[in-house]
Design an enzyme around this catalytic site. Structure first.
Site, PDB file in Angstrom:
ATOM      1  N   ASP A   1      -3.878   8.437   2.791  1.00  0.00           N
ATOM      2  CA  ASP A   1      -3.474   7.121   3.290  1.00  0.00           C
ATOM      3  C   ASP A   1      -4.409   6.698   4.420  1.00  0.00           C
ATOM      4  O   ASP A   1      -4.978   7.548   5.109  1.00  0.00           O
ATOM      5  CB  ASP A   1      -2.032   7.219   3.802  1.00  0.00           C
ATOM      6  CG  ASP A   1      -1.417   5.867   4.097  1.00  0.00           C
ATOM      7  OD1 ASP A   1      -1.952   4.849   3.622  1.00  0.00           O
ATOM      8  OD2 ASP A   1      -0.383   5.830   4.798  1.00  0.00           O
ATOM      9  N   GLU A   2      -4.578   5.402   4.625  1.00  0.00           N
ATOM     10  CA  GLU A   2      -5.389   4.862   5.729  1.00  0.00           C
ATOM     11  C   GLU A   2      -6.779   5.510   5.773  1.00  0.00           C
ATOM     12  O   GLU A   2      -7.246   5.954   6.821  1.00  0.00           O
ATOM     13  CB  GLU A   2      -4.671   5.075   7.080  1.00  0.00           C
ATOM     14  CG  GLU A   2      -3.261   4.525   7.148  1.00  0.00           C
ATOM     15  CD  GLU A   2      -3.187   3.011   7.259  1.00  0.00           C
ATOM     16  OE1 GLU A   2      -4.230   2.351   7.072  1.00  0.00           O
ATOM     17  OE2 GLU A   2      -2.101   2.489   7.516  1.00  0.00           O
TER      18      GLU A   2
ATOM     19  N   LYS B   1       0.829  -1.216   0.000  1.00  0.00           N
ATOM     20  CA  LYS B   1       0.000   0.000   0.000  1.00  0.00           C
ATOM     21  C   LYS B   1       0.859   1.261   0.000  1.00  0.00           C
ATOM     22  O   LYS B   1       0.632   2.174  -0.797  1.00  0.00           O
ATOM     23  CB  LYS B   1      -0.901  -0.030   1.234  1.00  0.00           C
ATOM     24  CG  LYS B   1      -1.580   1.283   1.573  1.00  0.00           C
ATOM     25  CD  LYS B   1      -2.386   1.173   2.839  1.00  0.00           C
ATOM     26  CE  LYS B   1      -1.533   1.081   4.076  1.00  0.00           C
ATOM     27  NZ  LYS B   1      -0.803   2.316   4.387  1.00  0.00           N
ATOM     28  N   THR B   2       1.833   1.308   0.896  1.00  0.00           N
ATOM     29  CA  THR B   2       2.686   2.498   1.013  1.00  0.00           C
ATOM     30  C   THR B   2       3.480   2.717  -0.265  1.00  0.00           C
ATOM     31  O   THR B   2       3.657   3.846  -0.723  1.00  0.00           O
ATOM     32  CB  THR B   2       3.645   2.353   2.217  1.00  0.00           C
ATOM     33  OG1 THR B   2       2.877   2.100   3.385  1.00  0.00           O
ATOM     34  CG2 THR B   2       4.465   3.607   2.416  1.00  0.00           C
TER      35      THR B   2
ATOM     36  N   GLN C   1      -9.049  -3.160   8.316  1.00  0.00           N
ATOM     37  CA  GLN C   1      -8.143  -2.641   9.345  1.00  0.00           C
ATOM     38  C   GLN C   1      -8.684  -1.359   9.980  1.00  0.00           C
ATOM     39  O   GLN C   1      -7.927  -0.574  10.535  1.00  0.00           O
ATOM     40  CB  GLN C   1      -6.749  -2.411   8.759  1.00  0.00           C
ATOM     41  CG  GLN C   1      -6.088  -3.702   8.289  1.00  0.00           C
ATOM     42  CD  GLN C   1      -4.665  -3.501   7.828  1.00  0.00           C
ATOM     43  OE1 GLN C   1      -3.790  -3.128   8.597  1.00  0.00           O
ATOM     44  NE2 GLN C   1      -4.434  -3.746   6.552  1.00  0.00           N
TER      45      GLN C   1
ATOM     46  N   ARG D   1       0.360  -8.694  11.445  1.00  0.00           N
ATOM     47  CA  ARG D   1       1.660  -8.059  11.721  1.00  0.00           C
ATOM     48  C   ARG D   1       2.772  -9.090  11.602  1.00  0.00           C
ATOM     49  O   ARG D   1       3.932  -8.739  11.443  1.00  0.00           O
ATOM     50  CB  ARG D   1       1.713  -7.482  13.156  1.00  0.00           C
ATOM     51  CG  ARG D   1       0.728  -6.390  13.514  1.00  0.00           C
ATOM     52  CD  ARG D   1       0.632  -5.285  12.504  1.00  0.00           C
ATOM     53  NE  ARG D   1      -0.427  -5.549  11.548  1.00  0.00           N
ATOM     54  CZ  ARG D   1      -0.500  -4.984  10.347  1.00  0.00           C
ATOM     55  NH1 ARG D   1       0.437  -4.161   9.946  1.00  0.00           N
ATOM     56  NH2 ARG D   1      -1.503  -5.259   9.532  1.00  0.00           N
TER      57      ARG D   1
END
Length: 737
Positions: free
Chosen positions: A217-218, A32-33, A248, A600
């Protein structure tokens, strides 16, 4: 454009589709980043000036890492990029535009501690008892109102009970005092720009032209105010790209609204949607467990996660006797995995649902001399000696900051007690002066002792002197000189204790931070440093170079990854967290939280639960979390405690009806029809909600609720003598009266 070759085909499509609204639904570990970073680099490479791009993140750490990567990709052309957290970007805008809202450009930013201090001041002024009405609860209500765009007047109109009426009075006084102090709290940093955009079309038009391309983002973590700000800025050109994962979305308690991402297609019908489903982080086993778990949620955008990574080890479920046993067994596995995988301690994380769980885990780590760091403990910039020093610097920048003045008025000691400060405040209020200006008129203040007058005069003279020096020397030189004259470091050295030495080091570290900031930022002013540190988060402070095990809540873990991850306390009432009955939406958020924890892990995942643990000062009988039963049994291995209990077998994934439905926006959602174990009509072994029962130790009580299934069925019982208890029915041996 050779950097595009570093992306897979789906990522490339998301990067190169630059016109119109775009939604990138990105599963965990799917890059994603990288997509966000490369999309910005691509825009700059095709000729979009960097100052026309606004990129919004949720942590300073994410923003700085992306900026650095973009600079490596496209060089100096990226320098004028508008990128940072929502709060830092809109604070920057407010520095330019705040005079239109009748604020001065040197306004202070109040963090949670400053805000709470002012709430207490308001309550005292309004004669509202802090024993009867908790200041933190009132502050939380006010923050929630702001995040829902509820004004002071609207809140007053909606206030029905006595608590809300008291909160309404504090809310009104709080906002007035913020304005008088030329200060804004975190919520205001977002509310005020929105207020400005709504009231001044010219300002909005200006930023429409500034920000032709907007990236967020997010996006699943945005609240109502952030959502309104984004849509306001994107309303003209609609070149908006949001990146996120509905699975998330775990910050509802902060006001985050999952509907923002679920309904993005409704807001922008012409949206192009990309799903990033290939995971590069985790083993097949870990990813499969996460995918099965999250498919139990109703509210979600469908995605099918996959990976080319090897299957890896099974997920180990440690079934423990109690929380001490849990800590000991986690320590044992830390030793085993660090030797087996040849990894450092910093490659291992222990996560949990509540901060209180860390105590027994810390104890076990300390006993075995394993170094650890806690994310979300007392952060550096929240330590008293650091806050005190910063309060002095804030006053130099904003002399109207009354909260800052009260914090340092008697630090170091100047003979200024509560009575003297109360007289000063009354004098300042009568004459509508700031406390610092009022301190220069000590001769006129009745009832002040000679010592208090001298202390106030010395303080105001000192601050006036450094205020005049502020524009003549660097921020680093100014702060070092001020700290030296105050004698803060000298007093810590003279005290000579270990704690005093630690405080001495913290103040020195603050001075080093200011020096580092001024060396890295050309023409950096003290105001710039203060703004940056006021917006630092716990995750930003995480030192990735220290070789120590990381302890953190599951909320703090989002966005991070570790080769080995432990999720402790997978028990009903803890994860998922609840006291009596859990609503579906709340349960789904808890499941998303568990999903975040699982994803994670890169190579090895441990899930632990204890049969008993100390909670709220008492021993509580725990039952395994329902989430353990939602993970396929072929993904897990169960390791029982050798201390006491017999083996327990999990049934694997419960039977369910899995259907797919289409919403009006054509986004695909999963609906999983699960057995309803929380029904009030549920009967087990004759025990039913509402019945009177008797326990051999606790005596008589009433069954309030039932939850779980099979061996994990649990009852909440209100006992006459000992109050409410959570009991595992298999072992409780309740007699029906």
């Amino acid at each position: 454009m050779s950097f595009l070759n570093e992306l897979n085909s789906k990522q490339q499509e998301a990067v190169k589709t630059v016109e119109g609204p775009v939604m990138v639904v990105a599963g965990p570990g799917s890059g994603k980043t990288r997509v966000l970073t490369y999309r910005i680099a691509y825009l700059i490479s095709i000729g979009v000036p960097a100052y026309r791009i606004l990129a919004l993140t949720f942590t300073n750490k994410a923003a700085s890492e992306m900026k650095e990567r973009i600079h490596k990709l496209v060089g100096e052309k990226s320098r004028q990029l508008w990128m940072g957290t929502f709060h830092s970007v809109f604070a920057r805008i407010l520095r330019v535009e705040c005079e239109k809202l009748e604020y001065q450009k040197n306004f202070s930013i109040y963090d949670e501690t400053d805000s709470l201090s002012m709430i207490k001041t308001c309550m005292e002024s309004l004669s509202i008892s802090s024993q009867q009405y908790h200041p933190r609860a009132i502050r939380s209500r006010i923050s929630s109102a702001k995040n829902q765009l509820i004004s002071v007047q609207e809140y007053a109109d909606r206030s029905l009970d006595i608590f809300e009426q008291k909160t309404s009075a504090v809310y009104s006084d709080y906002q007035k005092r913020l304005k008088q102090n030329n200060a804004m709290d975190f919520d205001d940093l977002l509310l005020k720009p929105l207020e400005l955009f709504k009231s001044d079309k010219k300002v909005l038009d200006k930023y429409h032209e500034y920000f032709r391309f907007i990236l967020v983002d997010e996006y699943q973590d945005t609240n109502r105010v952030q959502y309104a700000l984004i849509n306001s800025l994107a309303s003209k050109y609609k070149n908006i790209c949001v990146v996120g994962d509905d699975a998330q979305s775990i910050y509802a308690f902060r006001g985050a609204d999952i509907k923002n991402i679920l309904d993005f297609r409704r807001d922008y019908p012409e949206v192009t949607t990309f799903r990033l489903e290939q995971n590069y982080r985790s083993t097949t086993t870990i990813l499969s467990a996460a995918d099965y778990l999250i498919k139990h949620n109703v509210d979600q955008i469908s995605k099918n996660l996959w990976t080319d990574n090897p299957a890896g080890d099974a997920i180990t479920v440690l079934s423990c006797e109690d929380d001490r046993d849990e800590g000991a067994r986690i320590v044992s596995q830390i030793f085993e995995q660090s030797n087996k995988l040849k990894i450092d301690l910093k490659d291992i994380a222990i996560t949990y649902r509540t901060n209180a769980q860390s105590r027994s885990l810390e104890e076990a780590l300390r006993k075995n001399s394993i170094p650890y760091v806690i994310v979300g403990g007392i952060e550096f910039y929240q330590r008293k000696e650091v806050k005190d020093t910063l309060a002095y610097l804030r006053l130099l920048v904003n002399p109207q900051d009354n909260e800052g003045f009260l914090r340092i008025a008697n630090y170091p000691t100047r003979g200024l007690g509560d009575a003297a400060l109360q007289r000063l405040q009354s004098f300042a209020a009568e004459r509508q002066l700031s406390l610092l200006v009022a301190a220069q008129h000590t001769v006129e203040i009745e009832g002040l002792s000679k010592k208090a007058k001298h202390g106030l005069l010395m303080l105001s003279t000192l601050l006036r002197k450094y205020n005049e020096l502020k524009n003549e020397v660097s921020a680093s030189e100014l702060s070092r000189s001020l700290v030296d004259e105050l004698g803060i470091l000298r007093s810590f050295k003279e005290e000579g204790t270990v704690e005093a030495l630690s405080r001495w080091e913290n103040v020195q570290e603050l001075l080093s931070a200011i020096s580092e900031f001024t060396s890295e930022h050309e023409n950096a002013a003290l105001e710039d440093f203060l703004q940056e540190v006021s917006l630092v988060s716990a995750v930003d402070d995480l030192d990735g170079n220290r070789n120590a095990v990381t302890l953190m809540t599951l909320h703090s873990a989002k966005g991070l990854e570790y080769p080995v991850v432990f999720i402790a306390g997978l028990e009903e009432g803890l994860l998922p967290l609840y006291s009596t009955v859990l609503e579906r939406k709340e349960l789904e958020e808890e499941r998303r939280l568990c999903y975040v924890g699982i994803t994670r892990a890169m190579q090895k995942l441990y899930l632990t639960h204890a049969r008993t643990r100390y909670r709220f000062g008492d021993v509580s009988y725990q039952s395994p979390s329902r989430f353990l039963e939602e993970i396929p049994k072929e993904c897990i291995e169960i390791v029982e405690s050798k201390i006491f209990y017999p083996s327990r077998a999990y049934t694997g994934v419960p039977k369910q009806v899995n259907t797919r439905i289409k919403r009006s926006n054509d986004a695909e959602y999963h609906t999983d029809v699960m057995p309803d174990y929380d029904s009030k009509e549920c009967v087990v072994n004759g025990v039913k909600v509402g019945m009177m029962v008797e326990h051999v130790v606790f005596g008589r009580g009433k069954v309030l609720s039932l939850a779980g299934s099979g061996d994990s069925l649990k009852a909440v019982v209100e006992f006459t003598l000992v109050g409410r208890k959570n009991l595992l029915l298999k072992y409780a041996k309740l007699n029906i009266i």
